[in-house]
Design an enzyme around this catalytic site. Structure first.
Site, PDB file in Angstrom:
ATOM      1  N   THR A 106       0.918  -1.062  -0.067  1.00  0.00           N
ATOM      2  CA  THR A 106      -0.018   0.046  -0.134  1.00  0.00           C
ATOM      3  C   THR A 106       0.759   1.073  -0.121  1.00  0.00           C
ATOM      4  O   THR A 106       2.031   1.072   0.519  1.00  0.00           O
ATOM      5  CB  THR A 106      -0.950  -0.043   1.381  1.00  0.00           C
ATOM      6  OG1 THR A 106       0.048   0.324   2.349  1.00  0.00           O
ATOM      7  CG2 THR A 106      -1.857  -1.260   1.278  1.00  0.00           C
ATOM      8  N   HIS A 107       0.516   2.148  -0.574  1.00  0.00           N
ATOM      9  CA  HIS A 107       1.333   3.461  -0.946  1.00  0.00           C
ATOM     10  C   HIS A 107       2.853   3.080  -1.446  1.00  0.00           C
ATOM     11  O   HIS A 107       3.626   3.772  -1.120  1.00  0.00           O
ATOM     12  CB  HIS A 107       1.648   4.035   0.654  1.00  0.00           C
ATOM     13  CG  HIS A 107       0.446   4.402   1.422  1.00  0.00           C
ATOM     14  ND1 HIS A 107      -0.377   5.340   1.310  1.00  0.00           N
ATOM     15  CD2 HIS A 107      -0.261   3.699   2.259  1.00  0.00           C
ATOM     16  CE1 HIS A 107      -1.331   5.549   2.290  1.00  0.00           C
ATOM     17  NE2 HIS A 107      -1.350   4.179   2.774  1.00  0.00           N
ATOM     18  N   ASN A 135      13.817  -3.207 -22.212  1.00  0.00           N
ATOM     19  CA  ASN A 135      12.684  -2.268 -21.516  1.00  0.00           C
ATOM     20  C   ASN A 135      11.248  -3.023 -21.854  1.00  0.00           C
ATOM     21  O   ASN A 135      11.121  -3.507 -23.032  1.00  0.00           O
ATOM     22  CB  ASN A 135      12.689  -0.789 -22.386  1.00  0.00           C
ATOM     23  CG  ASN A 135      13.980   0.081 -22.396  1.00  0.00           C
ATOM     24  OD1 ASN A 135      14.601  -0.359 -21.240  1.00  0.00           O
ATOM     25  ND2 ASN A 135      14.472   0.449 -23.506  1.00  0.00           N
ATOM     26  N   TYR A 145     -30.812  14.154 -35.301  1.00  0.00           N
ATOM     27  CA  TYR A 145     -29.356  13.799 -35.968  1.00  0.00           C
ATOM     28  C   TYR A 145     -28.926  15.298 -36.303  1.00  0.00           C
ATOM     29  O   TYR A 145     -29.458  16.274 -36.818  1.00  0.00           O
ATOM     30  CB  TYR A 145     -29.518  13.234 -37.174  1.00  0.00           C
ATOM     31  CG  TYR A 145     -28.461  13.049 -38.088  1.00  0.00           C
ATOM     32  CD1 TYR A 145     -27.309  12.006 -37.465  1.00  0.00           C
ATOM     33  CD2 TYR A 145     -27.781  13.842 -38.914  1.00  0.00           C
ATOM     34  CE1 TYR A 145     -26.230  11.942 -38.182  1.00  0.00           C
ATOM     35  CE2 TYR A 145     -26.411  13.794 -39.466  1.00  0.00           C
ATOM     36  CZ  TYR A 145     -25.787  12.799 -39.173  1.00  0.00           C
ATOM     37  OH  TYR A 145     -24.551  12.530 -39.714  1.00  0.00           O
ATOM     38  N   GLU A 154       4.642  -0.582 -21.343  1.00  0.00           N
ATOM     39  CA  GLU A 154       4.349   0.860 -21.520  1.00  0.00           C
ATOM     40  C   GLU A 154       3.517   1.446 -22.432  1.00  0.00           C
ATOM     41  O   GLU A 154       2.773   2.408 -22.164  1.00  0.00           O
ATOM     42  CB  GLU A 154       5.703   1.425 -21.618  1.00  0.00           C
ATOM     43  CG  GLU A 154       6.603   1.299 -20.407  1.00  0.00           C
ATOM     44  CD  GLU A 154       8.216   1.660 -20.854  1.00  0.00           C
ATOM     45  OE1 GLU A 154       8.551   2.606 -20.065  1.00  0.00           O
ATOM     46  OE2 GLU A 154       8.677   0.900 -21.625  1.00  0.00           O
ATOM     47  N   SER A 169      17.947  -0.595 -26.246  1.00  0.00           N
ATOM     48  CA  SER A 169      17.765   1.009 -26.510  1.00  0.00           C
ATOM     49  C   SER A 169      18.896   0.872 -27.469  1.00  0.00           C
ATOM     50  O   SER A 169      19.744   0.055 -27.781  1.00  0.00           O
ATOM     51  CB  SER A 169      18.456   1.228 -25.262  1.00  0.00           C
ATOM     52  OG  SER A 169      19.367   2.450 -25.543  1.00  0.00           O
ATOM     53  N   LYS A 180      20.352  -2.657 -22.051  1.00  0.00           N
ATOM     54  CA  LYS A 180      18.865  -2.270 -21.707  1.00  0.00           C
ATOM     55  C   LYS A 180      17.896  -3.093 -22.219  1.00  0.00           C
ATOM     56  O   LYS A 180      17.980  -3.747 -23.311  1.00  0.00           O
ATOM     57  CB  LYS A 180      18.442  -0.764 -22.205  1.00  0.00           C
ATOM     58  CG  LYS A 180      19.006   0.350 -21.583  1.00  0.00           C
ATOM     59  CD  LYS A 180      18.446   0.458 -20.057  1.00  0.00           C
ATOM     60  CE  LYS A 180      17.063   0.695 -19.748  1.00  0.00           C
ATOM     61  NZ  LYS A 180      16.815   2.056 -20.278  1.00  0.00           N
TER      62      LYS A 180
HETATM   63  N1  ARG Z   1     -22.140   9.615 -42.742  1.00  0.00           N
HETATM   64  C1  ARG Z   1     -23.525  10.055 -41.743  1.00  0.00           C
HETATM   65  C2  ARG Z   1     -23.181   9.953 -40.241  1.00  0.00           C
HETATM   66  O1  ARG Z   1     -22.439   9.111 -39.986  1.00  0.00           O
HETATM   67  C3  ARG Z   1     -24.700   9.205 -41.903  1.00  0.00           C
HETATM   68  C4  ARG Z   1     -25.924  10.046 -41.615  1.00  0.00           C
HETATM   69  C5  ARG Z   1     -26.040  11.206 -42.434  1.00  0.00           C
HETATM   70  N2  ARG Z   1     -27.347  11.887 -42.313  1.00  0.00           N
HETATM   71  C6  ARG Z   1     -27.538  13.089 -42.741  1.00  0.00           C
HETATM   72  N3  ARG Z   1     -28.703  13.764 -42.514  1.00  0.00           N
HETATM   73  N4  ARG Z   1     -26.661  13.682 -43.584  1.00  0.00           N
HETATM   74  O2  ARG Z   1     -23.584  10.620 -39.498  1.00  0.00           O
END
Ligand code: ARG
Length: 468
Positions: free
Chosen positions: A158-159, A294, A326, A299, A286, A292
């Site tokens: 811990t720590h 690594n 949309y 990482e 390295s 080295k």
């Molecule tokens: N390529 C568009 C997207 O992934 C598809 C939908 C496009 N719709 C629109 N109303 N332009 O967002």
């Protein structure tokens, strides 16, 4: 007939988009990855249009064989993707229409908005399944290592200070718990993805007599009983990006687990710890220092984990201020989930490969855990058993530790006489608590690092991972 400045939506435009605009707004270079899902969706949608009498059977058949042809071309790398058609959906629609006149009917009662939502749900269902598969492979490797090194004790920290003895197995089993919760998270995302948005149209459905259940069934958006699962609000269905966030979040949390595991292993393979030796195949050298070796695989996993956080953050900020429904901003939603998926896939495999070739340096582990002061708490517990209040016991053992430190000896080198001066109950066989093996055996409750419990946990995991 009016000529179109743009094949799909050019009707009300007098000129097509500027080249700069095309280059800026195309997404086909990214979303062509959805092609196989888009073709599936096109098939299901055209089958439904036929089912409800909006296209004929001959039209549906022509569309299906046209789509099969496109699918083959894509697989062979022969399909000509064109930025001027913007995205995967319009590229496929245009190619199909060029071959099959009936394809001019394919966008009946459909928008790219519900189409892309459906495509991505299919993508996410398969992405979750493949993350679960990889996680299970890694879990099996961890289980194997836990079995192999169940008797190798190391200090738990811990720590980042030595605290109490545990075993390599107990430490690895801790990561199994985390990764198994990740499996559960991907299962939930998969379940949430299993709802069909098609039929939501641009945002407000359609006036045409479509059959949403039919499409959902065709695409496998069904519950355990085979009942179709449909989104219930057309506006939500096209605007919702919860799933993207959920998937990116599951990836990012899994990445955090891998990153913490990577950090432990990086410490363990340093000269200062030297509990383990990593396989050469997952390390690099390295360009300057010849000696080295690594731990680059680990990482990089740690580095990739921050990238997964970034993807999640991008999706969160992208959606937070958007009005329904949309908005084109949402086109930026695919790169983060594709990237999170790809990066987590490779991280899981690389972690698996690194672990599979790992060697444990038993002597170094034994040396690190040999200082009896790691069992100071056990001594306090001994006093508790003798009726001493824990706080007093803690104080007494603390004083003992201080004396040992000042004298430059380990705690069990303090004489009985001196110990009794600190607390009269520090008598008899008080030094017997420093027997490491016995001390571990006493830790037998559920979730503890004792050997009996580890054995039980290993068989629990064998059952969980269906290995026995
Ligand atoms: N390529 C568009 C997207 O992934 C598809 C939908 C496009 N719709 C629109 N109303 N332009 O967002």
């Amino acid at each position: 007939m009016a000529t179109h400045s743009q094949a799909t939506w050019g009707g009300r435009f007098s000129t097509g988009p500027a080249d700069l605009m095309l280059a800026f707004s195309e997404s086909v270079s990214i979303d062509r990855r959805l092609a196989s899902f888009d073709i599936q969706v096109n098939k299901a949608h055209s089958s439904m249009l036929c089912h409800v009498g909006l296209i004929t059977e001959a039209e549906r058949n022509a569309i299906h064989s046209g789509l099969d042809g496109i699918s083959r071309q894509i697989e062979l790398g022969k399909f000509k993707w064109q930025a001027r058609f913007e995205d995967v959906h319009m590229n496929i629609e245009q190619a199909l229409t060029a071959k099959v006149p009936a394809a001019a009917k394919i966008q009946t009662a459909r928008s790219r908005n519900d189409q892309v939502a459906t495509d991505v749900r299919l993508f996410l269902k398969s992405a979750c399944a493949s993350q679960i598969e990889r996680l299970k492979i890694l879990l099996r490797t961890l289980l194997e290592l836990s079995g192999e090194f169940s008797a190798v004790f190391i200090p738990g920290y811990t720590h980042l200070q030595r605290a109490q003895p545990v075993s390599i197995a107990h430490h690895l089993l801790a990561y199994m718990e985390m990764l198994y919760r990740d499996v559960g998270r991907f299962e939930v995302v998969l379940e949430n993805a299993n709802v069909c948005p098609l039929g939501s149209g641009a945002l407000a459905g359609s006036t045409l007599p479509i059959d949403r259940e039919f499409v959902a069934r065709e695409l496998g958006f069904v519950d355990a009983k085979g009942k179709p699962r449909l989104t219930q609000n057309s506006m939500d269905a096209v605007a919702d990006r919860d799933l993207f966030v959920e998937f990116a979040s599951a990836c990012s949390l899994c990445g955090i687990h891998l990153s913490r595991m990577a950090e432990d292993l990086i410490l363990w393979c340093s000269q200062e710890f030297k509990f383990i030796e990593l396989p050469d195949a997952f390390c690099t050298g390295s360009s300057l220092m010849p000696q080295k070796k690594n731990p680059d695989s680990l990482e990089l996993i740690r580095g990739k984990a921050s990238r997964l956080q970034g993807n999640l953050q991008a999706l969160n900020t992208m959606t937070k201020g958007l009005p329904l429904t949309y908005n084109r901003d949402l086109q930026e939603d695919k790169e983060p989930i594709f990237d999170s998926h790809d990066q987590l896939c490779i991280c899981l495999s690389v972690m698996d490969g690194t672990l599979a070739g790992l060697m444990v340096n038993r002597e170094r582990c034994a040396a690190a855990v040999s200082d009896p002061v790691l069992l100071a708490t056990d001594l306090a517990d001994f006093l508790v058993q003798e009726g001493v209040a824990f706080r007093d016991a803690h104080h007494a053992v603390g004083a003992l530790v201080q004396i040992a430190e000042k004298a430059g000896v380990t705690i069990e080198k303090i004489s009985d006489k001196e110990a009794a001066k600190i607390h009269p109950k520090l008598s008899g066989d008080w030094k017997s608590v420093f027997n490491l093996k016995k001390a571990m055996e006493r830790r037998k409750g559920v979730g503890m690092p004792g050997p009996a419990q580890i054995k039980r946990q290993i068989s629990r995991w064998r059952k969980l991972l269906v290995l026995s």
